[in-house]
Enzyme design. Structure first.
Site, PDB file in Angstrom:
ATOM      1  N   HIS A 168       5.465 -44.410   1.266  1.00  7.89           N
ATOM      2  CA  HIS A 168       4.936 -43.275   0.629  1.00  7.89           C
ATOM      3  C   HIS A 168       3.646 -43.218   0.708  1.00  7.89           C
ATOM      4  O   HIS A 168       3.004 -44.275   0.536  1.00  7.89           O
ATOM      5  CB  HIS A 168       5.966 -43.022  -0.409  1.00  7.89           C
ATOM      6  CG  HIS A 168       5.434 -43.956  -1.587  1.00  7.89           C
ATOM      7  ND1 HIS A 168       4.537 -43.726  -2.594  1.00  7.89           N
ATOM      8  CD2 HIS A 168       6.263 -45.130  -2.006  1.00  7.89           C
ATOM      9  CE1 HIS A 168       4.470 -44.802  -3.516  1.00  7.89           C
ATOM     10  NE2 HIS A 168       5.473 -45.564  -3.043  1.00  7.89           N
ATOM     11  N   ASP A 172       2.101 -40.885  -1.674  1.00  3.93           N
ATOM     12  CA  ASP A 172       1.606 -40.494  -2.856  1.00  3.93           C
ATOM     13  C   ASP A 172       1.284 -41.517  -3.745  1.00  3.93           C
ATOM     14  O   ASP A 172       1.848 -42.818  -3.626  1.00  3.93           O
ATOM     15  CB  ASP A 172       2.634 -39.456  -3.598  1.00  3.93           C
ATOM     16  CG  ASP A 172       4.081 -40.139  -3.690  1.00  3.93           C
ATOM     17  OD1 ASP A 172       4.314 -40.825  -2.776  1.00  3.93           O
ATOM     18  OD2 ASP A 172       4.488 -40.045  -4.737  1.00  3.93           O
ATOM     19  N   GLU A 183       7.480 -40.025  -3.661  1.00  2.00           N
ATOM     20  CA  GLU A 183       8.268 -41.187  -4.353  1.00  2.00           C
ATOM     21  C   GLU A 183       7.878 -41.504  -5.812  1.00  2.00           C
ATOM     22  O   GLU A 183       8.854 -41.690  -6.512  1.00  2.00           O
ATOM     23  CB  GLU A 183       7.948 -42.344  -3.501  1.00  2.00           C
ATOM     24  CG  GLU A 183       8.829 -43.589  -3.863  1.00  2.00           C
ATOM     25  CD  GLU A 183       8.655 -44.403  -4.964  1.00  2.00           C
ATOM     26  OE1 GLU A 183       9.513 -45.079  -5.552  1.00  2.00           O
ATOM     27  OE2 GLU A 183       7.356 -44.483  -5.387  1.00  2.00           O
ATOM     28  N   ASP A 192       7.704 -51.453  -0.301  1.00  2.00           N
ATOM     29  CA  ASP A 192       7.395 -50.956  -1.404  1.00  2.00           C
ATOM     30  C   ASP A 192       7.692 -51.528  -2.793  1.00  2.00           C
ATOM     31  O   ASP A 192       7.880 -50.946  -3.735  1.00  2.00           O
ATOM     32  CB  ASP A 192       8.014 -49.369  -1.367  1.00  2.00           C
ATOM     33  CG  ASP A 192       7.295 -48.475  -2.457  1.00  2.00           C
ATOM     34  OD1 ASP A 192       6.201 -48.759  -2.917  1.00  2.00           O
ATOM     35  OD2 ASP A 192       7.930 -47.576  -3.029  1.00  2.00           O
ATOM     36  N   HIS A 203       0.257 -49.364 -10.136  1.00  2.00           N
ATOM     37  CA  HIS A 203       0.372 -48.542 -11.410  1.00  2.00           C
ATOM     38  C   HIS A 203      -0.615 -49.093 -12.662  1.00  2.00           C
ATOM     39  O   HIS A 203      -0.716 -48.203 -13.618  1.00  2.00           O
ATOM     40  CB  HIS A 203       1.554 -48.151 -12.172  1.00  2.00           C
ATOM     41  CG  HIS A 203       2.528 -47.767 -11.088  1.00  2.00           C
ATOM     42  ND1 HIS A 203       3.986 -46.983 -11.653  1.00  2.00           N
ATOM     43  CD2 HIS A 203       2.735 -47.661  -9.787  1.00  2.00           C
ATOM     44  CE1 HIS A 203       4.381 -46.502 -10.351  1.00  2.00           C
ATOM     45  NE2 HIS A 203       3.799 -46.965  -9.593  1.00  2.00           N
TER      46      HIS A 203
END
Ligand SMILES: [Zn+2]
Length: 464
Positions: free
Chosen positions: A85, A87, A150, A174, A437
Site C-alpha cells: 500500500h 498510503d 490500508e 506489510d 506509525h
C-alpha cells in the site's frame, strides 16, 4: 542465481527511487478527493508514481479508478500476488528531519512510510524488476497489487477484488519477517443494556454520567463517573480510597454542590492481550456496583462486573475457546458508557482461527440484560503450514538470511488477510525496533536490500 548480487548492482537506483517515492506526502486527504482520486491528491500521486514507473520499465500497469492498481509481469492463468500500500498515516510531531525529506543518515532512510509501507513496496517493485531482467522463465503471472487506503478503511482491496482475479497465493510485505501465517478473527460488538422495567425504581444514588474508553481495540486507561442524589459523600470518599488502595490503583474524588466526581486511572494496552493493561472502566464499575445506586445503574454496573471484570477470555459470557495455532480467545471491554437514558458496552473480541464467528455472535445474544446492537466480524486468516506458499517462503528466507523461518501466529490483523491464500512476509526483521506509525520512522538500508533479495527469490520460486 545470486539474488543479493543482483540487488547490489541496483543499490544506488533503489535508494534513490525509494527516497523519491517517500517524498510524496501520501496521507488520506478528503479535501482534495475527486472521482479519479478518491483518497486525495497525495495518495493518487503515489499510486501514479508507481504505475508509471512500472509501465515505463516494461510492465503492464493498471489503475482501478484511483482505488488501487497493479503492475504485472509474465503470463499464465494463475497469479502470484504481492500486496502493498502507498498510503501512510499522518506524520505527527517531533521529527529530527522533515517527515517527507527521506533524509539518508547513518545507513537509514528516515521518512513517514519508510517501513509502512512505501519502503518495502519499492523493495518488492525492484524484486519484480530483477526477476523480469533475469530472463528466467515463469509459469505464472506475477502481480504487485497496490492499495491506497490500508491505513483507514480498506476500500481499496474491496474495490480491487470486485473487479480483478484473486491471486492463487501471495504475500504482503506489510508486517514482520519471517512469516505470519495465522491471524485471529476480530469482532467488534456494541451491547446495549436493557434493564427490565418492572424492577426499576428511582431511589438511591443517581449516576448522571459514566464513561471510559474511546476505542474498541484498546484497554481504557481512564474512567470517569458523576454521582448525585442521595449521597453520603464522606462514606463514598473513604470507601473509594480503600478500594483504590486494595487494588493498588490511582484515582481522584471530588465533591461539589451535591455532585461527586470519581476518576480512575488504569493502564492502556492493545486489545490483542487485555491482560497487559488495567481496564479503568471495569474497575470503576466494580466499585460503583456496591454503592446504594438506583436500580438502573445498579443493574448496569453489576452486569458489567459479572460478565467482564477480571475476565479477558470470555468465560463469564460463555464464548471462551482456544486452539493450538492461535491460543485463547480474548475479550476487551473498550468503550463503556452510562447515562440515565442509555447504557452500553463496546467490546473487541479476538477469536482463534478454528473458532466460528457465528457461534460467538450467538453467545453475545444470550447475555442477560444486554441486547446485541451491532457487530462486525473480520474472519480469521490462516494458511495451513503444509501449503506450498509456506514451505517455499520458509526455504527462501533461510537461504537468504541463514536463519530458520519460524511461523508466527498473531491476535492482530495484517493486510495479508485480504488475500485468500496470503501471509505477511516482512519487512521488519526479528529483533529490530518497530518504528511504523512513530516519529522518526526509518528503514535500515541494509534491511531494505536484504528484503529485496528475499522478495526477488520468493517471486521467482513461487512463479517458476
Ligand atoms: Zn501497512
Amino acid at each position: 542465481m545470486d539474488w543479493m548480487k543482483e540487488v547490489l548492482a541496483r543499490k544506488e537506483d533503489l535508494i534513490k527511487d525509494t527516497q523519491e517515492f517517500l517524498r510524496i506526502r501520501s496521507i488520506l486527504d478528503k479535501e482534495t478527493a475527486s472521482k479519479e482520486a478518491p483518497f486525495g491528491k497525495g495518495i493518487n500521486e503515489a499510486l501514479e508514481f508507481l504505475l508509471q514507473k512500472g509501465s515505463s520499465e516494461g510492465f503492464i500497469s493498471k489503475n482501478l479508478d484511483g482505488y488501487a492498481g497493479h503492475i504485472e509481469l509474465g503470463t499464465g492463468q494463475d497469479i502470484i500476488g504481492i500486496l502493498c500500500h502507498v498510503d501512510v498515516v499522518p506524520e505527527g510531531d517531533g521529527w529530527t528531519s522533515g517527515p517527507f525529506d527521506a533524509d539518508l543518515r547513518e545507513g537509514r532512510i528516515y521518512a513517514r512510510g519508510a517501513m509502512d509501507d512505501k519502503g518495502p513496496t519499492m523493495a518488492a517493485y525492484y524484486a519484480m524488476k530483477i526477476v523480469s531482467e533475469s530472463g528466467l522463465p515463469l509459469q505464472k503471472k506475477v502481480r504487485m497489487i497496490i492499495g491506497t487506503d490500508e491505513e483507514s478503511d480498506w476500500q481499496c482491496v474491496d474495490h480491487y477484488f470486485k473487479h480483478e482475479q484473486m491471486p492463487l497465493m501471495g504475500f504482503a510485505p506489510d508486517a514482520d519477517f519471517p512469516i505470519i501465517y495465522a491471524e485471529k478473527g476480530i469482532i467488534d460488538a456494541e451491547l446495549h443494556y436493557t434493564p427490565s422495567e418492572s424492577t426499576s425504581t428511582q431511589e438511591g444514588i443517581i449516576v448522571t454520567e459514566f464513561h471510559s474508553g474511546e476505542r474498541y481495540n484498546m484497554v481504557p486507561d481512564k474512567a470517569f463517573a458523576a454521582l448525585s442524589g442521595n449521597l453520603n459523600s464522606d462514606e463514598i470518599q473513604s470507601s473509594y480510597s480503600a478500594f483504590l488502595k486494595k487494588h493498588n490503583l490511582k484515582g481522584d474524588y471530588a465533591e461539589k454542590e451535591g455532585t461527586a466526581k470519581l476518576m480512575l486511572t488504569g493502564k492502556s494496552a492493545h486489545a490483542m492481550e487485555p491482560n497487559n493493561g488495567i481496564n479503568a472502566g471495569l474497575y470503576l464499575a466494580a466499585f460503583l456496583k456496591d454503592l446504594k445506586l438506583n436500580s438502573g445503574a445498579k443493574g448496569y454496573f453489576s452486569s458489567l462486573t459479572d460478565f467482564f471484570f477480571g475476565d479477558s477470555r470470555g468465560k463469564a459470557v460463555s464464548i471462551a475457546s482456544k486452539d493450538e495455532v492461535s491460543g485463547e480467545l480474548t475479550l476487551n471491554a473498550g468503550i463503556l458508557r452510562y447515562t440515565e437514558k442509555a447504557a452500553s458496552a463496546g467490546i473487541n473480541i479476538r477469536y482463534p482461527v478454528t473458532a466460528d464467528g457465528a457461534d460467538i455472535k450467538e453467545g453475545l445474544q444470550q447475555i442477560p440484560g444486554f441486547l446485541l446492537h451491532s457487530l462486525s466480524d473480520s474472519k480469521p486468516h490462516y494458511v495451513n503450514q503444509d501449503h506450498e506458499l509456506i514451505s517455499t517462503l520458509q526455504r527462501v528466507y533461510t537461504e537468504q538470511t541463514g536463519e530458520t523461518a519460524e511461523l508466527i501466529s498473531i491476535g492482530g490483523g495484517t493486510y495479508a488477510r485480504s488475500l485468500e491464500a496470503g501471509v505477511a512476509f516482512g519487512p521488519l526483521f526479528p529483533g529490530r525496533e518497530d518504528v511504523a506509525h512513530q516519529k522518526d520512522e526509518y528503514i535500515i538500508v541494509d534491511d531494505l536490500l536484504k528484503a529485496t533479495a528475499i522478495y526477488a527469490q520468493a517471486i521467482y520460486e513461487l512463479a517458476k
